[in-house]
Design an enzyme around this catalytic site. Structure first.
Site, PDB file in Angstrom:
ATOM      1  N   HIS A  89     -11.908 -14.859  52.897  1.00  0.00           N
ATOM      2  CA  HIS A  89     -12.239 -15.750  51.780  1.00  0.00           C
ATOM      3  C   HIS A  89     -11.670 -15.161  50.489  1.00  0.00           C
ATOM      4  CE1 HIS A  89     -14.507 -17.918  48.739  1.00  0.00           C
ATOM      5  NE2 HIS A  89     -14.684 -18.851  49.669  1.00  0.00           N
ATOM      6  N   GLU A  94     -12.850 -14.762  47.693  1.00  0.00           N
ATOM      7  CA  GLU A  94     -13.752 -13.860  46.967  1.00  0.00           C
ATOM      8  C   GLU A  94     -13.780 -12.466  47.602  1.00  0.00           C
ATOM      9  OE1 GLU A  94     -17.101 -16.522  46.928  1.00  0.00           O
ATOM     10  OE2 GLU A  94     -16.014 -17.814  45.536  1.00  0.00           O
ATOM     11  N   GLU A 107      -7.690 -23.082  51.288  1.00  0.00           N
ATOM     12  CA  GLU A 107      -8.519 -23.091  50.084  1.00  0.00           C
ATOM     13  C   GLU A 107      -7.696 -22.616  48.889  1.00  0.00           C
ATOM     14  OE1 GLU A 107     -12.965 -22.924  50.871  1.00  0.00           O
ATOM     15  OE2 GLU A 107     -12.265 -20.868  50.828  1.00  0.00           O
ATOM     16  N   SER A 133     -14.080 -27.385  45.907  1.00  0.00           N
ATOM     17  CA  SER A 133     -14.664 -28.512  45.168  1.00  0.00           C
ATOM     18  C   SER A 133     -14.790 -29.794  45.985  1.00  0.00           C
ATOM     19  CB  SER A 133     -13.878 -28.764  43.870  1.00  0.00           C
ATOM     20  OG  SER A 133     -13.867 -27.590  43.095  1.00  0.00           O
ATOM     21  N   GLY A 167     -14.586 -24.060  43.086  1.00  0.00           N
ATOM     22  CA  GLY A 167     -15.595 -23.945  42.028  1.00  0.00           C
ATOM     23  C   GLY A 167     -15.335 -24.851  40.831  1.00  0.00           C
ATOM     24  N   ASN A 170     -20.721 -22.867  53.398  1.00  0.00           N
ATOM     25  CA  ASN A 170     -20.703 -21.454  53.009  1.00  0.00           C
ATOM     26  C   ASN A 170     -21.709 -21.271  51.873  1.00  0.00           C
ATOM     27  OD1 ASN A 170     -20.136 -18.886  52.151  1.00  0.00           O
ATOM     28  ND2 ASN A 170     -18.044 -19.323  51.457  1.00  0.00           N
ATOM     29  N   TRP A 171     -22.837 -20.686  52.209  1.00  0.00           N
ATOM     30  CA  TRP A 171     -23.905 -20.539  51.205  1.00  0.00           C
ATOM     31  C   TRP A 171     -23.589 -19.456  50.182  1.00  0.00           C
ATOM     32  CZ3 TRP A 171     -29.155 -20.711  54.425  1.00  0.00           C
ATOM     33  CH2 TRP A 171     -29.273 -21.983  55.008  1.00  0.00           C
ATOM     34  N   LYS A 172     -22.550 -18.684  50.407  1.00  0.00           N
ATOM     35  CA  LYS A 172     -22.206 -17.559  49.523  1.00  0.00           C
ATOM     36  C   LYS A 172     -23.484 -16.777  49.189  1.00  0.00           C
ATOM     37  CE  LYS A 172     -18.048 -19.752  47.714  1.00  0.00           C
ATOM     38  NZ  LYS A 172     -17.220 -20.105  46.563  1.00  0.00           N
TER      39      LYS A 172
HETATM   40  P1  PGA Z   1     -16.874 -24.751  46.338  1.00  0.00           P
HETATM   41  O1  PGA Z   1     -16.338 -23.404  47.025  1.00  0.00           O
HETATM   42  O2  PGA Z   1     -17.138 -25.754  47.439  1.00  0.00           O
HETATM   43  O3  PGA Z   1     -18.102 -24.360  45.612  1.00  0.00           O
HETATM   44  O4  PGA Z   1     -15.753 -25.198  45.407  1.00  0.00           O
HETATM   45  C1  PGA Z   1     -15.547 -23.470  48.175  1.00  0.00           C
HETATM   46  C2  PGA Z   1     -15.307 -22.094  48.739  1.00  0.00           C
HETATM   47  O5  PGA Z   1     -15.159 -21.126  47.970  1.00  0.00           O
HETATM   48  O6  PGA Z   1     -15.268 -21.937  49.976  1.00  0.00           O
END
Ligand code: PGA
Length: 247
Positions: free
Chosen positions: A91, A93, A161, A209, A167, A6-8
């Protein structure tokens, strides 16, 4: 193993997007892993027309609406037309921005209607000693799948998640034993919601993470089918090491 990168909004230039895609293609052809990339919409549109590889593409989100007068929205149909085959839905976010389980449920329906495999993200904000977080995650799954037919439900990939693990550093990620316990619990919940024996075949991913240092240990118990990875998927060396650790 399924590795979803996931490149966000980390990748913001076309050169970097192309480099990461070239790396993913090399890694996918030489290793026993399936790689799915989730770039932002412009870069998904840039990369999919040239894709003749084993790498698949996911949208990072889709609209809760179908096509029409919805400025700025990108529908499931539009993503499918561009060559995406997966979509990340719910997600944390997006949920932070107000996305409810009801909106998630609608997006799941749109995704499935257009042949996209949904990656449904669930996870608690924090854990409590009484274990209320288990009921919280169960509720997220139940409400998200409620409107789907049994056949549709069995197509959904669940990505666990926990927010407290996203993060952070690899030491702060979930412990392998905690993950195995959670995967067992998720399969139990899915067994109640999915038809026949399909819960045993359902794909469960972990995200939060994940990096080259902890991936092998987390995969070790054999309780999960892959990972949803953000930061470690947008740095070439780390992504390469991560895939190799799991191959
Ligand atoms: P991260 O994020 O791998 O940077 O911890 C995971 C995610 O939010 O899907």
């Amino acid at each position: 193993m399924l590795i979803v990168g996931n490149w966000k909004a980390y990748v913001e230039d076309a050169g970097k997007a192309k480099k990461l895609f070239a790396l993913a293609k090399r890694l996918a052809s030489g290793n026993q892993v399936s790689i799915v990339l989730a770039p932002s919409a412009p870069f998904l549109g840039l990369l999919t027309p040239k894709n003749r590889s084993k790498v698949a593409f996911a949208a990072q989100d889709i609209s809760a609406m179908t096509g029409g007068a919805h400025t700025g929205e990108i529908s499931a149909q539009a993503y499918a037309a561009m060559g995406a085959t997966y979509v990340i839905i719910g997600h944390s976010e997006r949920r932070e921005g107000g996305e409810t389980d009801e909106i998630v449920a609608r997006k799941l329906e749109h995704a499935l209607a257009h042949g996209l495999t949904p990656i449904l993200c669930v996870g608690e904000r924090q854990r409590d000693p009484e274990g209320k977080y288990l009921a919280f995650v169960r509720g997220q799954i139940e409400r998200s799948l409620a409107a789907l037919s049994p056949k549709e439900r069995s197509k959904v990939i669940v990505a666990y998640e926990p927010l407290w693990a996203i993060g952070k550093t690899s030491e702060e990620a979930i412990a392998p034993t905690e993950l195995s316990e959670m995967a067992l619990y998720l399969r139990k919940v899915l067994a109640e919601l999915l038809p026949g024996k399909s819960a045993a075949r359902a794909k469960i991913l972990y995200g939060g993470s994940v990096d080259p240092e902890n991936a092998r240990a987390l995969a070790g118990g054999g309780s999960i089918d892959g990972f949803l990875v953000a930061r470690a998927s947008v740095e070439s060396e780390r992504f390469s090491a991560l895939v190799k650790a799991l191959a």
